[in-house]
Structure formats: C-alpha cells, structure tokens
Scaffold this motif. Structure first.
Motif, mmCIF file in Angstrom:
data_model
loop_
_atom_site.group_PDB
_atom_site.id
_atom_site.type_symbol
_atom_site.label_atom_id
_atom_site.label_comp_id
_atom_site.label_asym_id
_atom_site.label_seq_id
_atom_site.Cartn_x
_atom_site.Cartn_y
_atom_site.Cartn_z
ATOM 1 N N THR A 1 3.190 -3.653 5.073
ATOM 2 C CA THR A 1 2.549 -3.409 4.335
ATOM 3 C C THR A 1 1.283 -2.183 4.762
ATOM 4 O O THR A 1 0.410 -2.128 3.928
ATOM 5 N N ARG A 2 1.690 -2.505 6.293
ATOM 6 C CA ARG A 2 0.760 -1.441 7.035
ATOM 7 C C ARG A 2 -0.935 -1.825 6.758
ATOM 8 O O ARG A 2 -1.613 -1.326 6.562
ATOM 9 N N SER B 1 0.730 -0.656 -0.119
ATOM 10 C CA SER B 1 0.287 -0.229 -0.193
ATOM 11 C C SER B 1 0.953 1.297 0.621
ATOM 12 O O SER B 1 2.122 1.227 0.370
ATOM 13 N N TYR B 2 -0.298 2.180 -0.150
ATOM 14 C CA TYR B 2 0.791 3.776 -0.346
ATOM 15 C C TYR B 2 -0.562 4.251 0.341
ATOM 16 O O TYR B 2 0.087 4.750 1.513
ATOM 17 N N GLN B 3 -1.772 4.693 -0.208
ATOM 18 C CA GLN B 3 -2.573 4.853 0.441
ATOM 19 C C GLN B 3 -2.985 3.959 0.999
ATOM 20 O O GLN B 3 -3.124 2.726 0.693
ATOM 21 N N PRO B 4 -3.530 4.840 2.724
ATOM 22 C CA PRO B 4 -3.978 2.714 3.281
ATOM 23 C C PRO B 4 -5.431 2.337 2.503
ATOM 24 O O PRO B 4 -6.142 2.786 2.238
ATOM 25 N N LEU B 5 -5.112 0.917 2.582
ATOM 26 C CA LEU B 5 -6.147 0.135 1.683
ATOM 27 C C LEU B 5 -7.341 -0.039 2.683
ATOM 28 O O LEU B 5 -7.350 -0.343 4.059
ATOM 29 N N THR B 6 -8.622 -0.179 2.376
ATOM 30 C CA THR B 6 -9.688 -0.575 2.999
ATOM 31 C C THR B 6 -9.501 -1.782 2.080
ATOM 32 O O THR B 6 -9.189 -2.579 1.498
ATOM 33 N N GLU C 1 -11.246 -2.980 -0.294
ATOM 34 C CA GLU C 1 -9.548 -2.988 -2.113
ATOM 35 C C GLU C 1 -9.034 -3.856 -1.453
ATOM 36 O O GLU C 1 -8.627 -4.772 -3.033
#
Lengths: 302, 302
Positions: B142-143, B109-114, B117
């Motif tokens: 991956t956070r 991820s870059y934008q935190p994923l839901t 997603e």
C-alpha cells in the motif's frame, strides 16, 4: 520515425469528479477546451492528474472520447496504466478508438514489480499498439524506479516515442549531464520529457524536448510562457518565471500536486469544490486558503 | 463484541490465474478445500496473496462465492481493497452477499494517501458494513504507514474487529512491548494479528491473537503446527519449527512471498505452472529451482 507530438508543452488536465462519484463531463470538456485555446502543444488526458488509476475502463474510454472531441485538433495523449496488463491492453484499445495521438503508460504496482516484469509489460503492450507510447516514470505513484539500463531496453521497443522523466537535478550542470546521458542510452527518435513542474524550466534548459506539466492542465498561460522562453533560448526569462511560481511548487511539495491543482481549479471556478475521487480529499480550511492566497499573490486568479 | 473469527490461524490462498487470464476456479476451489480439511481457523480469500488488486469486481464476487462454498463452514474473510472508495464499497457488498464472515481492507494507494484520507476510507466503509472488518496494514503493497494514533482512531470505528500488523520486532522483549502497546491503544474487542510469516511464531509468542499467513494458504500443515504449539504455550517448539522453515522465509524476502508461494503451489501440482496475473511473473529457471530445492530439503514436497 518523427514524433512531433512529444515535444513542447503537454498539459495534463484534471478529470473532475462530481458529488455523485461520476465524471463531471462538462467541467472536463471545459478544461480541455481551455488548454486547446491556450495553444498547448499536446493534451495529456487521464494522466495522474487526470486520476486515471481511480476510474473504470468505461469511464476512461468516455473521458478519452470527450478529450479528443474538445481538443480542437490538438493531439491528445491518453494514460492507459492499470495494475493488470489485461486492463492496460483494454485501455489502449479504447484510447486508440477515441482518436488518441499517443498513449502514456506508467508501471502501476501493487506487488512491487521487478525490472523484468516492467519490461514485459511494455513489451506486451507495445506489441498491440498502433500509436506511439510515452514511457511514464513516476516513482511517487508507481513506487517503481527505472534504472538507466531499463530505460535503454524499453526505449528500443517499437512504438516507444518518449520518456517522461520524474525531474532533473537542481544543479544546472548535473541537469545537462543527466539529459545528455539519457540521449546516449535512448534511440534518437525517443524524446525526453521532464515532469515535476518545479523542474520544468530547468529540464527544458538542460535540453529536454518536452514538459509534461500538471500546472499547465489548469494554468496553461504561465507554463506556456516558460516553455516558449526556454524554446527560444531565453533561459534567464524561463528561470525567472519559474522562480516566480515557486510558492506554487512549494505547495505541490507539501500536499501533492494533484490536491493543490484541484484546489486551484476550484478557486478559478473551473470545477466543483472538491473534485477528487475518494478516498482522496481536496484541501480544506487553512490549506485551501493558502492555495487561494498564492493564486492572488501570483496574480493567477484571473 | 466477541470476535472468535479473528483469532488463531488465518490462511490466505492464491487465486490462480489460468493461461487465458481468467481465474482457474477449479484450482482455487481445491486450494480452499485443502485449507478447510487441514483445520485452519479461518480462510483469507482475496488477500494480497489472492491477487485481489488485479481482479475485476465481478471476478472478486465470483471468487468470494467459490471460497465460501468450498470452505466447509470455516469462516471466510474476504479482501475488499481497491484504489477507489466506490469500488471498495461494491466489493464489500459482494463479499457480504457471498457469505463472508468478515472483510479485510488495506488502504491501497496510487496517489500517496494522508492519514485523514485513510481514516475517511475506513469511516466510509465501516458505515456501510454489517460484518466485521480487519484493518490490513501492509506498507509493502500500500505504501502507507499507519501511525499508532491512526490505529487508535480506526480501531474505535464500528465493525473493526482486528488489525493485521506487518510484523513484530525480531527481539522478543521488543515484540512483547510492541504487542502490549497495541493492546493499550486498541479497544479490548479488537484482536491483533501478525503477518509476515517469518514473524508469525514470534508474533504469537508475544501475544498476538491471530496469524494471517501467506504460507498457510498453500502449506497449512507446518504453519498450523507452529500456531498450535504457540497457543499451547510451547514457545520453544513453535520457534523451532519456525526456524526450520527459515529457508522459505529467506526466499520470501528475496522474491516477495507471492512469487515464492505461487512457485510452491505449482511444484506441489496445486496450480498451473505460472498462475500469477500479468504483469507479475512466476519465478523461472534457477529461482524456481531453488524453491523446489527448499521444498525437498524441508520435506514439504509431499
């Protein structure tokens, strides 16, 4: 070194993705022209809102050229972040060739980075740059937290012209103290720019030189109004307009600013319905409906 | 569906980077041959330890081919993660063309994923796959944190053959309960593999089918000894050998397993001194010295 580019309102447009996965270049050019026409002070192409992290180097080079071409002389700052230093250097070359007035670099990570690794990244990149650089601190996406000591070290590197901070404390006295502290640790020619739009008015009032704004990339008007009020010393007016937009900031906090602003752009007919790069997905159903609702209530749907 | 590939010891080699920034293909081939010769059950090429996130798609395609070519028939599982789904699909194609026995996919991820997603990512990718897939859950890089509900949803997708979990609780009863819970929510053909090497022995003893190991990618011998002991029901023996390696796990916790194992490989003469892709930096000075010290004390420096 004078750095007038890195003051005032910097607006970050989306890079809309078409259904086939390629950049919707017409929609992107339209967004850039809209910002230039609105009178923003600079345009931040390929920021987090511009999905730089999801695009290939050739796509980014092309988007940088489109942004400069359609900015009508407004300075364009281009995001050059990448997981690997080699790719950052290539993106920096491409941005400079495109005519960028500056570049924006976040310490993007997969393996969590150490402070020394992040310093080394900025050292390696600034050694190869001929345009100014904005240090982009965005822990939400990079998962790296700058210490003040690291701000100070990076701030002394050549070409560093501004630091984009993730926000200021909500308490006005604490915000003032925070900006004052940043002034102490950064060289005088390095500007301080606030981001996190809910924090924008408070940041400018606390003495930040710039506002790096997601919202302004799609809705430049209301953000310019706040910025100009703050710059004219009309803090009450700036706070009032920021307060009026609070329902938008609340949606940002809930869904992430990118998903919300993409829904805003779609609602306004500026982009195709879901313009985010997969695996990101645009808001749908009720979530999208709430965005449309807020736009109507705030009379931003014109 | 039988999935014998995703059981036993899977060893994750480094992808060493030469001073010029290209993959040191000879060193990489040597590491792969070393694993095949040691008798590991599978080889995890281009995992986090293999720096997949830092490499271009052509570099990854080439490394996948080298791995399969030098694995002497040992099944090779290839990491296909990328920030963008389009790139994941391309990496999956390349891995399959290279002859991978399976692929490994983390929700980078870059934008935190839901959660939706992430499910959509696995849905899109498995729809295009013809080899089995390992769901790679690694929140440190991956956070993204999987819920059990998401494990269950993703586990029911076609081609999903294994889940690589980030570890098991230290308490043996809690570890048993955790693995039992995973068995409940996952289809019976989906194996559970432990990672986080400090947790490997405990994971196998608690009933995990596989150990996805960083250490085994460079030091297959001692990790195989633990694995074979655990598989033979000799839990005490497995725990004892794992306990003996604790100084190594402690260095992993301090510096990240990648930096430590890269220092180990350099100490053993398997790779050039600092083989990590910038901005990552190999350990130096005292930190490197401590790794060398631990290798000697544990008699792993042969």
């Amino acid at each position: 070194m004078e750095t007038p580019v890195f003051t005032g309102l910097s607006a970050f447009p989306l890079t809309p993705i078409a259904a086939d996965g390629d950049i919707d270049e017409e929609a992107f050019a339209r967004l850039v022209r809209r910002l230039a026409a609105a009178g923003v002070d600079s345009i931040g192409a390929l920021g987090s809102t511009g999905s730089y992290a999801y695009l290939t180097l050739p796509e980014r080079a092309r988007a940088a050229r489109i942004a400069v071409e359609h900015a009508d002389g407004v300075p364009v700052v281009v995001g050059i972040g990448a997981l690997r230093t080699r790719d950052v250097l290539a993106a920096a070359e491409d941005a400079q060739h495109a005519g960028a007035a500056g570049v924006l670099l976040a310490p993007v990570s997969y393996q969590p980075l150490t402070g020394d690794e992040v310093f080394g990244l900025y050292e390696d990149v600034t050694a190869h740059l001929s345009v100014p650089l904005v240090v982009y601190d965005n822990p939400r996406t990079t998962r790296f937290t700058f210490t003040d000591e690291l701000y100070a070290r990076v701030g002394r590197l050549p070409r560093v012209a501004s630091v984009k901070i993730p926000g200021v404390p909500a308490d006005p006295a604490a915000a003032l103290a925070r900006v004052a502290r940043l002034r102490e640790i950064l060289p005088p020619h390095v500007t301080v720019g606030v981001s996190g739009d809910a924090s924008g008015a408070a940041g400018l009032i606390a003495g930040c030189d710039a506002w790096y704004s997601v919202t302004a990339g799609t809705l430049p008007g209301p953000v310019l109004a706040i910025t100009r009020a703050a710059q004219a010393g009309r803090a009450g007016r700036a706070q009032e307009e920021s307060e009026r937009l609070r329902p938008l900031w609340e949606l940002f906090a809930r869904h992430g600013s990118l998903r919300v602003i993409a829904a805003v752009a779609a609602e306004l007919g500026l982009t195709p319905h879901d313009s985010l790069p997969r695996p990101l997905r645009g808001l749908s159903g009720d979530d999208h409906g709430q965005v449309a609702d807020v736009l109507r209530r705030l009379r931003l749907d014109a």
